[in-house]
Design a protein around this motif. Sequence first.
Motif, PDB file in Angstrom:
ATOM      1  N   LEU A   9      32.480  29.547  40.330  1.00 57.49           N
ATOM      2  CA  LEU A   9      32.419  30.192  41.649  1.00 57.49           C
ATOM      3  C   LEU A   9      33.815  30.552  42.142  1.00 57.49           C
ATOM      4  O   LEU A   9      34.034  31.626  42.702  1.00 57.49           O
ATOM      5  CB  LEU A   9      31.721  29.276  42.652  1.00 57.49           C
ATOM      6  CG  LEU A   9      30.249  28.999  42.396  1.00 57.49           C
ATOM      7  CD1 LEU A   9      29.716  27.982  43.386  1.00 57.49           C
ATOM      8  CD2 LEU A   9      29.436  30.289  42.454  1.00 57.49           C
ATOM      9  N   LEU A  10      34.768  29.647  41.928  1.00 57.01           N
ATOM     10  CA  LEU A  10      36.148  29.934  42.309  1.00 57.01           C
ATOM     11  C   LEU A  10      36.688  31.123  41.520  1.00 57.01           C
ATOM     12  O   LEU A  10      37.453  31.937  42.039  1.00 57.01           O
ATOM     13  CB  LEU A  10      37.031  28.702  42.085  1.00 57.01           C
ATOM     14  CG  LEU A  10      36.775  27.508  43.006  1.00 57.01           C
ATOM     15  CD1 LEU A  10      37.549  26.290  42.532  1.00 57.01           C
ATOM     16  CD2 LEU A  10      37.133  27.850  44.444  1.00 57.01           C
ATOM     17  N   HIS A  50      44.500  31.951  44.593  1.00 58.53           N
ATOM     18  CA  HIS A  50      45.210  32.107  45.859  1.00 58.53           C
ATOM     19  C   HIS A  50      46.721  31.969  45.661  1.00 58.53           C
ATOM     20  O   HIS A  50      47.515  32.731  46.230  1.00 58.53           O
ATOM     21  CB  HIS A  50      44.701  31.076  46.867  1.00 58.53           C
ATOM     22  CG  HIS A  50      45.247  31.260  48.242  1.00 58.53           C
ATOM     23  ND1 HIS A  50      45.651  30.200  49.025  1.00 58.53           N
ATOM     24  CD2 HIS A  50      45.467  32.378  48.981  1.00 58.53           C
ATOM     25  CE1 HIS A  50      46.093  30.659  50.185  1.00 58.53           C
ATOM     26  NE2 HIS A  50      45.992  31.972  50.184  1.00 58.53           N
ATOM     27  N   LEU A 109      34.864  33.664  40.317  1.00 61.90           N
ATOM     28  CA  LEU A 109      34.250  34.878  40.872  1.00 61.90           C
ATOM     29  C   LEU A 109      34.938  35.287  42.169  1.00 61.90           C
ATOM     30  O   LEU A 109      35.269  36.460  42.376  1.00 61.90           O
ATOM     31  CB  LEU A 109      32.755  34.650  41.122  1.00 61.90           C
ATOM     32  CG  LEU A 109      31.843  34.673  39.897  1.00 61.90           C
ATOM     33  CD1 LEU A 109      30.448  34.228  40.278  1.00 61.90           C
ATOM     34  CD2 LEU A 109      31.823  36.061  39.269  1.00 61.90           C
ATOM     35  N   TYR A 110      35.158  34.307  43.038  1.00 57.95           N
ATOM     36  CA  TYR A 110      35.835  34.592  44.295  1.00 57.95           C
ATOM     37  C   TYR A 110      37.266  35.066  44.036  1.00 57.95           C
ATOM     38  O   TYR A 110      37.767  35.985  44.683  1.00 57.95           O
ATOM     39  CB  TYR A 110      35.829  33.354  45.189  1.00 57.95           C
ATOM     40  CG  TYR A 110      36.467  33.588  46.537  1.00 57.95           C
ATOM     41  CD1 TYR A 110      35.847  34.396  47.483  1.00 57.95           C
ATOM     42  CD2 TYR A 110      37.687  33.005  46.862  1.00 57.95           C
ATOM     43  CE1 TYR A 110      36.433  34.629  48.716  1.00 57.95           C
ATOM     44  CE2 TYR A 110      38.275  33.223  48.096  1.00 57.95           C
ATOM     45  CZ  TYR A 110      37.650  34.036  49.023  1.00 57.95           C
ATOM     46  OH  TYR A 110      38.231  34.268  50.238  1.00 57.95           O
ATOM     47  N   TYR A 145      44.247  26.310  54.252  1.00 56.08           N
ATOM     48  CA  TYR A 145      42.942  26.964  54.212  1.00 56.08           C
ATOM     49  C   TYR A 145      42.290  26.800  55.578  1.00 56.08           C
ATOM     50  O   TYR A 145      42.513  25.796  56.253  1.00 56.08           O
ATOM     51  CB  TYR A 145      42.061  26.333  53.124  1.00 56.08           C
ATOM     52  CG  TYR A 145      40.674  26.910  53.051  1.00 56.08           C
ATOM     53  CD1 TYR A 145      40.446  28.143  52.456  1.00 56.08           C
ATOM     54  CD2 TYR A 145      39.595  26.214  53.594  1.00 56.08           C
ATOM     55  CE1 TYR A 145      39.172  28.678  52.391  1.00 56.08           C
ATOM     56  CE2 TYR A 145      38.322  26.747  53.537  1.00 56.08           C
ATOM     57  CZ  TYR A 145      38.113  27.978  52.942  1.00 56.08           C
ATOM     58  OH  TYR A 145      36.850  28.501  52.891  1.00 56.08           O
ATOM     59  N   TRP A 162      37.502  38.662  43.085  1.00 57.31           N
ATOM     60  CA  TRP A 162      37.343  39.529  44.262  1.00 57.31           C
ATOM     61  C   TRP A 162      38.634  39.569  45.077  1.00 57.31           C
ATOM     62  O   TRP A 162      39.089  40.634  45.485  1.00 57.31           O
ATOM     63  CB  TRP A 162      36.172  39.037  45.112  1.00 57.31           C
ATOM     64  CG  TRP A 162      35.928  39.908  46.301  1.00 57.31           C
ATOM     65  CD1 TRP A 162      35.297  41.123  46.333  1.00 57.31           C
ATOM     66  CD2 TRP A 162      36.321  39.636  47.654  1.00 57.31           C
ATOM     67  NE1 TRP A 162      35.271  41.617  47.609  1.00 57.31           N
ATOM     68  CE2 TRP A 162      35.893  40.737  48.448  1.00 57.31           C
ATOM     69  CE3 TRP A 162      36.979  38.579  48.272  1.00 57.31           C
ATOM     70  CZ2 TRP A 162      36.115  40.795  49.818  1.00 57.31           C
ATOM     71  CZ3 TRP A 162      37.201  38.630  49.633  1.00 57.31           C
ATOM     72  CH2 TRP A 162      36.770  39.732  50.398  1.00 57.31           C
ATOM     73  N   THR A 163      39.255  38.419  45.286  1.00 57.36           N
ATOM     74  CA  THR A 163      40.456  38.384  46.133  1.00 57.36           C
ATOM     75  C   THR A 163      41.670  38.995  45.446  1.00 57.36           C
ATOM     76  O   THR A 163      42.597  39.445  46.122  1.00 57.36           O
ATOM     77  CB  THR A 163      40.810  36.942  46.561  1.00 57.36           C
ATOM     78  OG1 THR A 163      41.074  36.151  45.393  1.00 57.36           O
ATOM     79  CG2 THR A 163      39.690  36.312  47.363  1.00 57.36           C
TER      80      THR A 163
END
Length: 199
Positions: free
Chosen positions: A178-179, A142, A181-182, A45, A185-186
């Motif tokens: 939050l992870l 990820h 939501l992210y 990261y 998006w990813t």
Amino acid sequence: MRSAWGLVMGGAAALVWGECLNRRWSRTLVGNGAGASEAVVVLGYRNPRAAINVINRWRVRAGLRSIASDKARDTRVIFSGGATGSGPAEAQLMADYAKSVLKFGGHVLIEDQSRTTWENVTNVIPLLEGVDRIKIASQPAHALKARAYLHRQRPDLAKRLVVADDYRPGEWAVLKPLLALYGLWTLRGLQAEERKVSL
């Protein structure tokens, strides 16, 4: 009183939602591969400074705990990630942390040229040849993205993907909404077949 209760219920629902999505992603595009050898790919990261950041430290721990206890001697751990600033490459920082802080003495390989997830996958492919089981360790969304990219680039190797130990209930619990939501998006570019839960 009702508004406070509503906030509590909303917060609880968000936590459960975050847990469910992260668990789902950790079990997507993986199989039940068997065999004597395995590779654990740990994705870096953004780390522009010379010291390893908290996310990369966690990813190293998740990668090392993903090693099957009966396969420790036959496992290669591949740290992947290039430099994002003037400091050392993410892969080198993670490898140093694994060896010096976590005292990992196993087989380590470094891929230090990648700047994107697509490049991570492209550049580790030569290091995955010949292993029976492949695990990709990162935050679940990820890692799923990387598995999808491996399916696109080398479907033969993708058949060897198995689940890594990068999801645990309650770990990062407050941040999981939050992870999630992210992650949504990813992962928006993934195809429907790349979102199917395997386990």
